[in-house]
Scaffold this active site. Structure first.
Site, PDB file in Angstrom:
ATOM      1  N   TRP A  67      53.949 121.850  -2.226  1.00  0.00           N
ATOM      2  CA  TRP A  67      55.394 121.940  -2.420  1.00  0.00           C
ATOM      3  C   TRP A  67      56.053 122.216  -1.073  1.00  0.00           C
ATOM      4  O   TRP A  67      55.693 123.165  -0.370  1.00  0.00           O
ATOM      5  CB  TRP A  67      55.741 123.055  -3.410  1.00  0.00           C
ATOM      6  N   ASP A 125      57.375 102.446   4.690  1.00  0.00           N
ATOM      7  CA  ASP A 125      58.490 102.498   3.728  1.00  0.00           C
ATOM      8  C   ASP A 125      59.479 103.555   4.193  1.00  0.00           C
ATOM      9  O   ASP A 125      59.877 104.456   3.449  1.00  0.00           O
ATOM     10  CB  ASP A 125      57.949 102.827   2.329  1.00  0.00           C
TER      11      ASP A 125
END
Length: 285
Positions: free
Chosen positions: A91, A193
């Site tokens: 996280w 990307d």
């Protein structure tokens, strides 16, 4: 989700599970246990190796020791028992400061200095939910023609997004691609990307790259996509140039590299991207 945490050795009680934004194609959650916080992506019916390829890309970037990525803890495919595909990551939570984009530019430039002796990558990857066919090529122009532009043109032909005059002009561009691209440029490790939603700031304002679709190719391709949808400041570009300056000719090739990503969006989202594709074809054909 809990079984994935148990596989990585975290059997401590779960404090909270919270849905979070994870992009358009996955469900995503923050799970906090007594030991750690995790970012978890889920996708029902995920294609074969969908999250494995993302995990491999993150680990390949990590191996360069140039720019941070979230730690990969676990992943698995969806299966015929209707289990979800899952990816368990560190996280990351933080806020950009005055130095974040400067570091992003510097560190991306250093990542691009990690090179291979070939173009492409061994494995099939994904951009969004679309397959990207790869392989190892000795010619950059051949790789870009065959494994990037041609694949999207053929997919667009099947989906009806590329036809008639647009199709003929795209094929004409492929036939003359060597006018614009070299066979031999440095084969840099690319994120693949790199739009504004695929980087974030960590707890100390340090940049992290996320959601890669890695391969080795012309670094101008990464840089060209940063300019399609914005999300990058002048500090980012100036810092990149200070470390690894782009050649003057980049401005002439930039639309050609942006074309690939616009074809992807045309095939994913439809004709709202058609006019952008056609404008680039006006420039080259």
């Amino acid at each position: 989700m809990i079984s994935s945490l148990e596989r990585i050795g975290d059997k401590t009680p779960v404090r909270q599970i919270k849905p979070v934004s994870g992009g358009a194609i996955n469900e995503a959650f923050m799970i906090e246990t007594e030991a750690c916080r995790y970012f978890i992506k889920l996708k029902t019916g995920a294609p074969r190796h969908f999250f494995k390829r993302e995990a491999e890309g993150l680990n390949l970037i990590k191996s360069t020791h140039t720019i941070r990525v979230p730690e990969v803890f676990d992943y698995c495919d969806a299966d015929d028992k209707e289990n979800d595909g899952i990816l368990v990551l560190q996280w990351i939570e933080g806020k950009a400061d005055n130095h974040t984009e400067l570091m992003l530019g510097q560190q991306l430039a250093r990542m691009h200095q990690h090179e291979a002796e070939f173009y492409g990558i061994k494995t099939q990857t994904y951009i969004g939910e679309l397959k990207q066919y790869n392989g190892l090529f000795s010619s950059w122009s051949n790789y870009y023609r065959e494994q990037r532009l041609f694949q999207q043109i053929e997919l667009g032909k099947q989906r009806g997004t590329i036809k008639n005059h647009r199709y003929k002009r795209l094929i004409a561009l492929l036939d003359h691609l060597d006018r614009y691209l070299s066979d031999h440029v440095p084969a840099s490790l690319l994120h693949g990307d790199l739009w504004g939603g695929n980087w974030m700031a960590g707890p100390e304002g340090e940049p992290y790259l996320i959601d890669p679709s890695v391969f080795y190719g012309d670094r101008e391709m990464d840089m060209a996509f940063t300019e399609v949808f914005g999300g990058f400041s002048s500090e980012f570009y100036n810092a990149y140039q200070d470390v690894y300056p782009l050649p003057e000719e980049y401005k002439d090739r930039k639309p050609l590299y942006q074309l690939y990503y616009l074809l992807v969006h045309l095939n994913l989202f439809g004709e709202s991207y058609g006019s952008s594709v056609d404008r680039i074809l006006d420039y080259y054909v």
